[in-house]
Design an enzyme around this catalytic site. Structure first.
Site, PDB file in Angstrom:
ATOM      1  N   GLU A  50       9.615 -46.907  -0.541  1.00 51.05           N
ATOM      2  CA  GLU A  50      10.535 -47.038   0.595  1.00 51.05           C
ATOM      3  C   GLU A  50      10.300 -45.976   1.663  1.00 51.05           C
ATOM      4  O   GLU A  50      10.599 -46.200   2.828  1.00 51.05           O
ATOM      5  CB  GLU A  50      11.989 -47.009   0.114  1.00 51.05           C
ATOM      6  N   PHE A 112      25.763 -50.074 -11.365  1.00 52.69           N
ATOM      7  CA  PHE A 112      24.311 -49.988 -11.482  1.00 52.69           C
ATOM      8  C   PHE A 112      23.669 -49.858 -10.092  1.00 52.69           C
ATOM      9  O   PHE A 112      23.963 -50.640  -9.199  1.00 52.69           O
ATOM     10  CB  PHE A 112      23.779 -51.237 -12.192  1.00 52.69           C
ATOM     11  N   GLN A 113      22.828 -48.875  -9.927  1.00 48.47           N
ATOM     12  CA  GLN A 113      22.127 -48.588  -8.667  1.00 48.47           C
ATOM     13  C   GLN A 113      23.081 -48.365  -7.503  1.00 48.47           C
ATOM     14  O   GLN A 113      22.809 -48.765  -6.376  1.00 48.47           O
ATOM     15  CB  GLN A 113      21.117 -49.697  -8.348  1.00 48.47           C
ATOM     16  N   LYS A 162      26.310 -56.415  -1.677  1.00 42.86           N
ATOM     17  CA  LYS A 162      25.684 -57.683  -2.059  1.00 42.86           C
ATOM     18  C   LYS A 162      26.603 -58.875  -1.809  1.00 42.86           C
ATOM     19  O   LYS A 162      26.154 -59.944  -1.391  1.00 42.86           O
ATOM     20  CB  LYS A 162      25.277 -57.624  -3.536  1.00 42.86           C
ATOM     21  N   MET A 479      -2.119 -24.837   6.020  1.00 41.73           N
ATOM     22  CA  MET A 479      -1.082 -24.185   6.819  1.00 41.73           C
ATOM     23  C   MET A 479      -0.324 -23.161   5.977  1.00 41.73           C
ATOM     24  O   MET A 479       0.034 -22.080   6.447  1.00 41.73           O
ATOM     25  CB  MET A 479      -0.133 -25.251   7.374  1.00 41.73           C
TER      26      MET A 479
HETATM   27  C1  LIG Z   1       3.309 -27.396  11.422  1.00 40.31           C
HETATM   28  C2  LIG Z   1       4.051 -27.563  12.715  1.00 40.31           C
HETATM   29  C3  LIG Z   1       3.792 -26.729  13.778  1.00 40.31           C
HETATM   30  C4  LIG Z   1       4.410 -26.913  15.014  1.00 40.31           C
HETATM   31  N1  LIG Z   1       4.041 -26.118  16.067  1.00 40.31           N
HETATM   32  C5  LIG Z   1       4.504 -26.435  17.300  1.00 40.31           C
HETATM   33  C6  LIG Z   1       4.008 -25.745  18.474  1.00 40.31           C
HETATM   34  O1  LIG Z   1       3.163 -24.852  18.396  1.00 40.31           O
HETATM   35  N2  LIG Z   1       4.468 -26.130  19.673  1.00 40.31           N
HETATM   36  C7  LIG Z   1       5.383 -27.141  19.814  1.00 40.31           C
HETATM   37  O2  LIG Z   1       5.731 -27.490  20.937  1.00 40.31           O
HETATM   38  N3  LIG Z   1       5.888 -27.766  18.744  1.00 40.31           N
HETATM   39  C8  LIG Z   1       5.466 -27.448  17.497  1.00 40.31           C
HETATM   40  N4  LIG Z   1       5.959 -28.152  16.420  1.00 40.31           N
HETATM   41  C9  LIG Z   1       6.987 -29.193  16.650  1.00 40.31           C
HETATM   42  C10 LIG Z   1       8.384 -28.604  16.710  1.00 40.31           C
HETATM   43  O3  LIG Z   1       8.842 -28.378  15.390  1.00 40.31           O
HETATM   44  C11 LIG Z   1       9.356 -29.581  17.427  1.00 40.31           C
HETATM   45  O4  LIG Z   1       9.335 -30.831  16.794  1.00 40.31           O
HETATM   46  C12 LIG Z   1       8.982 -29.803  18.865  1.00 40.31           C
HETATM   47  O5  LIG Z   1       8.675 -28.599  19.512  1.00 40.31           O
HETATM   48  C13 LIG Z   1      10.145 -30.477  19.594  1.00 40.31           C
HETATM   49  O6  LIG Z   1       9.671 -31.092  20.724  1.00 40.31           O
HETATM   50  P1  LIG Z   1      10.591 -31.438  21.956  1.00 40.31           P
HETATM   51  O7  LIG Z   1      11.273 -30.231  22.467  1.00 40.31           O
HETATM   52  O8  LIG Z   1       9.749 -32.214  22.884  1.00 40.31           O
HETATM   53  O9  LIG Z   1      11.780 -32.299  21.356  1.00 40.31           O
HETATM   54  P2  LIG Z   1      11.950 -33.764  20.788  1.00 40.31           P
HETATM   55  O10 LIG Z   1      12.317 -33.639  19.371  1.00 40.31           O
HETATM   56  O11 LIG Z   1      10.896 -34.693  21.172  1.00 40.31           O
HETATM   57  O12 LIG Z   1      13.316 -34.076  21.535  1.00 40.31           O
HETATM   58  C14 LIG Z   1      13.378 -34.776  22.694  1.00 40.31           C
HETATM   59  C15 LIG Z   1      14.447 -34.229  23.631  1.00 40.31           C
HETATM   60  O13 LIG Z   1      14.493 -35.132  24.740  1.00 40.31           O
HETATM   61  C16 LIG Z   1      15.788 -35.669  24.872  1.00 40.31           C
HETATM   62  N5  LIG Z   1      15.664 -37.057  25.275  1.00 40.31           N
HETATM   63  C17 LIG Z   1      15.439 -38.155  24.519  1.00 40.31           C
HETATM   64  N6  LIG Z   1      15.399 -39.261  25.273  1.00 40.31           N
HETATM   65  C18 LIG Z   1      15.604 -38.858  26.539  1.00 40.31           C
HETATM   66  C19 LIG Z   1      15.702 -39.529  27.778  1.00 40.31           C
HETATM   67  N7  LIG Z   1      15.547 -40.851  27.874  1.00 40.31           N
HETATM   68  N8  LIG Z   1      15.950 -38.800  28.873  1.00 40.31           N
HETATM   69  C20 LIG Z   1      16.110 -37.448  28.803  1.00 40.31           C
HETATM   70  N9  LIG Z   1      16.035 -36.760  27.669  1.00 40.31           N
HETATM   71  C21 LIG Z   1      15.779 -37.460  26.536  1.00 40.31           C
HETATM   72  C22 LIG Z   1      16.468 -35.494  23.543  1.00 40.31           C
HETATM   73  O14 LIG Z   1      17.853 -35.438  23.725  1.00 40.31           O
HETATM   74  C23 LIG Z   1      15.846 -34.195  23.034  1.00 40.31           C
HETATM   75  O15 LIG Z   1      16.549 -33.091  23.516  1.00 40.31           O
HETATM   76  C24 LIG Z   1       5.369 -27.943  15.164  1.00 40.31           C
HETATM   77  C25 LIG Z   1       5.673 -28.757  14.091  1.00 40.31           C
HETATM   78  C26 LIG Z   1       5.019 -28.592  12.874  1.00 40.31           C
HETATM   79  C27 LIG Z   1       5.345 -29.526  11.753  1.00 40.31           C
HETATM   80  C1  LIG Z   2       7.084 -32.969   2.260  1.00 41.41           C
HETATM   81  C2  LIG Z   2       6.650 -31.606   2.623  1.00 41.41           C
HETATM   82  N1  LIG Z   2       6.545 -30.647   1.671  1.00 41.41           N
HETATM   83  C3  LIG Z   2       6.124 -29.399   1.997  1.00 41.41           C
HETATM   84  C4  LIG Z   2       5.813 -29.080   3.294  1.00 41.41           C
HETATM   85  C5  LIG Z   2       5.351 -27.660   3.657  1.00 41.41           C
HETATM   86  N2  LIG Z   2       3.965 -27.720   4.160  1.00 41.41           N
HETATM   87  C6  LIG Z   2       3.673 -27.693   5.474  1.00 41.41           C
HETATM   88  S1  LIG Z   2       2.027 -27.808   5.780  1.00 41.41           S
HETATM   89  C7  LIG Z   2       1.678 -27.873   4.131  1.00 41.41           C
HETATM   90  C8  LIG Z   2       0.268 -27.977   3.649  1.00 41.41           C
HETATM   91  C9  LIG Z   2      -0.434 -29.205   4.104  1.00 41.41           C
HETATM   92  O1  LIG Z   2      -1.690 -29.246   3.495  1.00 41.41           O
HETATM   93  P1  LIG Z   2      -2.772 -30.309   3.923  1.00 41.41           P
HETATM   94  O2  LIG Z   2      -2.165 -31.658   3.998  1.00 41.41           O
HETATM   95  O3  LIG Z   2      -3.964 -30.175   3.057  1.00 41.41           O
HETATM   96  O4  LIG Z   2      -3.097 -29.905   5.422  1.00 41.41           O
HETATM   97  P2  LIG Z   2      -3.893 -28.625   5.985  1.00 41.41           P
HETATM   98  O5  LIG Z   2      -2.860 -27.635   6.408  1.00 41.41           O
HETATM   99  O6  LIG Z   2      -4.764 -28.111   4.903  1.00 41.41           O
HETATM  100  O7  LIG Z   2      -4.648 -29.174   7.139  1.00 41.41           O
HETATM  101  C10 LIG Z   2       2.848 -27.780   3.371  1.00 41.41           C
HETATM  102  C11 LIG Z   2       2.886 -27.778   1.909  1.00 41.41           C
HETATM  103  C12 LIG Z   2       5.967 -30.103   4.248  1.00 41.41           C
HETATM  104  N3  LIG Z   2       5.742 -29.885   5.550  1.00 41.41           N
HETATM  105  N4  LIG Z   2       6.358 -31.352   3.891  1.00 41.41           N
END
Ligand SMILES: Cc1cc2nc3c(=O)[nH]c(=O)nc-3n(C[C@H](O)[C@H](O)[C@H](O)COP(=O)(O)OP(=O)(O)OC[C@H]3O[C@@H](n4cnc5c(N)ncnc54)[C@H](O)[C@@H]3O)c2cc1C
Ligand SMILES: Cc1ncc(C[n+]2csc(CCOP(=O)(O)OP(=O)(O)O)c2C)c(N)n1
Ligand SMILES: [Mg+2]
Lengths: 572, 163
Positions: A50, A112-113, A162, A479
């Site tokens: 799912e 159940f479930q 259901k 990471m």
């Molecule tokens: C490993 C990892 C590393 C990351 N590193 C970075 C990084 O270096 N830099 C980075 O930027 N992010 C990074 N992120 C992502 C970060 O966690 C956030 O998800 C991201 O920065 C949020 O983006 P955003 O501000 O565009 O918001 P979004 O989550 O895209 O939110 C959208 C915003 O727009 C608004 N909105 C929606 N629809 C409309 C509309 N029609 N009109 C006006 N407003 C609207 C919403 O209300 C909201 O405030 C990383 C994520 C991961 C998993």
């Molecule tokens: C479901 C979930 N569990 C744990 C994490 C924490 N986490 C972020 S990056 C990462 C490692 C990802 O490894 P891989 O897919 O091999 O990518 P790489 O960083 O090596 O490119 C983990 C465990 C997560 N983001 N999501």
């Protein structure tokens, strides 16, 4: 027309124009599955978990802008869906999730479930409903689609006991064409007075930066954004979620900002006097330490959700409204003004920015005899000519993709930013490929992430989805390993991915093509071969340098001016 | 600062838990919360007392407004308003204390609404501070039980918080 509850569910989806339902059957939804069986308008895609259903519906929504739909059973079906629901919630993606529930007379008896689906999902949905009466079913489904897709989009759960879908009870069916809710009226236009103030600030700016986010894509604001950027001549940066809203190959684009953003984007943020934030939510990955965030700037913020404004950072000119209409007003007012911003100041600002750009913060070792992950992404770009829908999992590979694959169109870069859900990439790619059967769709992943939803390779086989998985296999949760190297004195606690499967054989066992590349010289050829197989799912296992780190990097709690560029090049 | 918020909510099952869930999920303070249906049975009115910096209270209001079930919200603290809380307090009343407690009730314009040989139940309505004062005024050791409704409020003047 008299229909049973189950038939109402299916007919409502048809009336809503739904193409695909991603689902998995079980006791509580069997009546609905029977109704699905008897028609051929809505296509059901049988996933293998799912979580896959929710990510696929989510990927479909991100790529098309339409609402994704999934259908799961009660109990474990619903709990398995929760990760996907939360993923969609954090990134504001419109998805309607239909969950089966035990019959109303036994709700609350630990039947159940049975789980309290409405209770479990409440904190990670835009809204949810428990349908208590078949007479309310059609209207609730209409409301669910309306809420999911309007204003700030988000997932909506409809929990259907259901007995509500009882095949022996028929009622007149009427699907409302439109719905009004006295308690829910998303803003349709920005306040003109505020937009005028913003225009004045824009015209006074000396060191402006436009900072855009996912909202520009969600709100279909890309076209007008391009006009604004060209009209003003201002530099523009984007969050991870907004990439592609403005062409990343354009000279005015500074690259992504934030934790792994470019030097030029982050320095521009630090020095700007006028920040124009559009559809971005000042996430902590973007702001770094709040006290150091844009210390000199007057901040304009356009967002459709008032609660995004001044949540983390106090702004000076808030504009609540949908990006597309606010940007149109802004561009129109700017044109009417007939004035220009201070051209000389802007030229100086660009000189400064070009100096920062000259640092070439994304440089990496191109002479290595190992495949560098950056090189792999660059090659992917070269081979696909930028014409790719690219989904991603979570980790270093995600950041390398964001840094090295310049997207020029919105809705092409599909990744989980807010929740950062490993396992998102492959099922999301299924939704994208179904939406665009003839498009090139790839999933960039890591050897740890891909295993979290690997079962969906079977779904890809069943529906012959010619997705390309590009696995940047570094043998580590890269990471995590990077953080351990930097902040835990290289104690790599449980981040080594031992006992990996042979991905080539694994792909083959699912009936797909598997390929492995280990040398830089073989990469381009292998990628061309893989993308040449237009009707096959290909799993490309790319063995990359296990020690590579993502740079630049701003450590948690640091400011934009405190970036690490590389081990050799530390900033003061 | 302390804020008293009035919220009109759709009278739907689960609306209350959405509000309670919001406060716990986002770590907001909640001092008291009262809720009951209004003259329009499809609407509930909730009065919520919370404390926090102005920024936090601003976020609380935005987040409450964002709930799909919220029809209207008013921060009563922003204007002249009337605040009332109801309290029932059971006190031990024997010997001399009976007269003393009766006098105290009179001074506070409270009603004694239940009497036994050894106890009273005193009912008192007023601003929360008045209720606090009454509790303080009851001689040591006599309080058996205190039940308070939590404050409710209404804005002064002719404008109403209606649809
Ligand atoms: C490993 C990892 C590393 C990351 N590193 C970075 C990084 O270096 N830099 C980075 O930027 N992010 C990074 N992120 C992502 C970060 O966690 C956030 O998800 C991201 O920065 C949020 O983006 P955003 O501000 O565009 O918001 P979004 O989550 O895209 O939110 C959208 C915003 O727009 C608004 N909105 C929606 N629809 C409309 C509309 N029609 N009109 C006006 N407003 C609207 C919403 O209300 C909201 O405030 C990383 C994520 C991961 C998993
Ligand atoms: C479901 C979930 N569990 C744990 C994490 C924490 N986490 C972020 S990056 C990462 C490692 C990802 O490894 P891989 O897919 O091999 O990518 P790489 O960083 O090596 O490119 C983990 C465990 C997560 N983001 N999501
Ligand atoms: Mg890895």
């Amino acid at each position: 027309m008299e229909l049973t509850g189950a038939e109402i569910v299916v007919q409502a989806l048809i009336d809503e124009g739904v193409e695909y339902v991603f689902g998995y059957p079980g006791g509580a939804v069997l009546h609905i599955y029977d109704a699905l069986f008897k028609q051929d308008r809505v296509k059901h895609i049988l996933v293998r978990h799912e979580q896959g259903a929710t990510h696929a519906a989510d990927g479909y929504a991100r790529a098309t802008g339409k609402c994704g739909v999934c259908l799961v059973t009660s109990g474990p079906g619903a709990t398995n869906a929760v990760t996907g629901i939360a993923t969609a919630y954090m990134d504001s993606i419109p998805v309607v999730i239909l969950t089966g529930q035990v019959p109303t007379p036994v709700i609350g008896s630990d039947a159940f479930q049975e789980v309290d689906t409405v209770g479990i999902t409440r904190p990670c949905v835009k809204h949810n409903f428990l349908v208590k009466e078949v007479n309310n079913l059609a209207e609730i489904i209409k409301k669910a689609f309306y809420i999911a897709t309007s204003g700030r989009p988000g997932p909506v759960v409809v929990d259907i006991p259901k007995d509500v879908t009882d095949p022996n009870r028929r009622i007149p069916y009427h699907y409302p064409r439109e719905i009004r809710m006295r308690s829910y009226n998303p803003v349709q236009k920005g306040h003109l007075g505020q937009i005028k103030k913003a225009v004045d600030a824009i015209l006074e700016a000396k060191r402006p930066v436009i900072y855009t986010g996912g909202g520009v894509i969600l709100g279909e604001g890309s076209e007008t954004l391009r006009e604004l950027v060209k009209l003003t001549g201002f530099p523009i940066t984007s969050t991870l979620m907004g990439l592609g809203a403005y062409p990343m190959t354009d000279a005015q684009f500074l690259g992504m900002l934030g934790m792994h953003g470019t030097y030029e984007a982050n320095m521009a943020m630090h020095e700007t006097d006028t920040l124009i934030a559009i559809g971005a939510r000042f996430d902590d990955r973007v702001t770094g330490k709040i006290e150091h965030f844009c210390p000199h700037a007057k901040i304009i913020h356009v967002d459709v959700d008032p609660s995004s404004i001044s949540k983390n950072v106090r702004v000076d000119i808030p504009i609540v409204g949908p990006v597309a209409s606010v940007l149109q007003d802004m561009v129109r007012l700017l044109r009417e003004q007939g004035r220009e911003a201070d051209r000389a100041a802007l030229a100086d600002w660009w000189t400064q920015i070009e100096q920062w750009r000259g640092m070439k913060c994304l440089a990496y070792d191109r002479t290595s005899d190992k495949i560098k992950p950056q090189y792999a992404v660059e090659t992917l770009y070269k081979v696909t000519g930028g014409e790719l829908y690219l989904t991603s999992d979570v980790g270093q590979h995600q950041m390398f993709a964001a840094q090295f694959y310049p997207f020029d169109k919105p809705r092409r870069w599909i990744n989980s930013g807010g929740l950062g859900t490993m396992g998102f990439g492959l099922p999301a790619a299924m939704g994208v490929q179904l939406a665009f059967p003839d498009a090139a769709v790839a999933c960039i992943s890591g050897e740890a992430s891909i295993l979290m939803c690997i079962q969906e390779m079977a779904t890809c086989k069943q529906y012959e989805l010619p997705i390309k998985v590009v696995l940047l296999n570094n043998g580590y949760m890269g990471m995590v390993r990077q953080w351990q190297e930097f902040f835990y004195e290289s104690r790599y606690s449980h981040s080594y991915v031992d006992a990996l499967p042979d991905f080539v054989k694994l792909a083959e066992s699912f009936g797909h093509v598997g390929m492995r590349v280990e040398r830089p010289g073989d990469l381009e050829g292998a990628m061309r071969e893989a993308f040449g197989m237009k009707d096959r799912f290909v799993f490309l296992d790319v063995i990359v340098d296990p020690t590579e780190n993502v740079y630049p990097m701003i450590a948690a709690g640091k400011g934009h001016h405190e970036m690490h560029l590389s081990p050799e090049r530390e900033l003061a | 600062m302390r804020h008293i918020l009035s919220v009109l909510l759709e009278n739907e099952a689960g609306a209350l838990s959405r509000v309670a869930g919001l406060f716990s999920a986002r770590g907001y303070n909640i001092e008291s919360l009262t809720v009951a249906p209004t003259d329009d049975p499809s609407l509930s009115r909730m009065t919520l007392v919370t404390t926090g910096s102005e920024d936090i209270v601003e976020q609380i209001k935005k987040q409450l407004n964002k709930l799909i079930d919220t029809v209207k919200l008013l921060d009563l603290s922003e204007g002249p308003h009337i605040e009332r809380e109801m309290m029932m307090i059971k006190v031990r009343a024997v010997g001399e204390d009976r007269e003393e407690l009766k006098r105290l009730a009179d001074i506070f314009r409270a009603n004694i609404i239940d009497v036994t040989d050894t106890s009273y139940v005193v009912e008192l309505t007023g601003a929360s501070k008045k209720l606090d004062a009454f509790i303080k005024a009851v001689p040591e050791g006599l309080i058996v039980e205190v039940v308070r409704s939590g404050p409710t409020g209404i804005a002064r003047g002719e404008k109403g918080l209606t649809l």
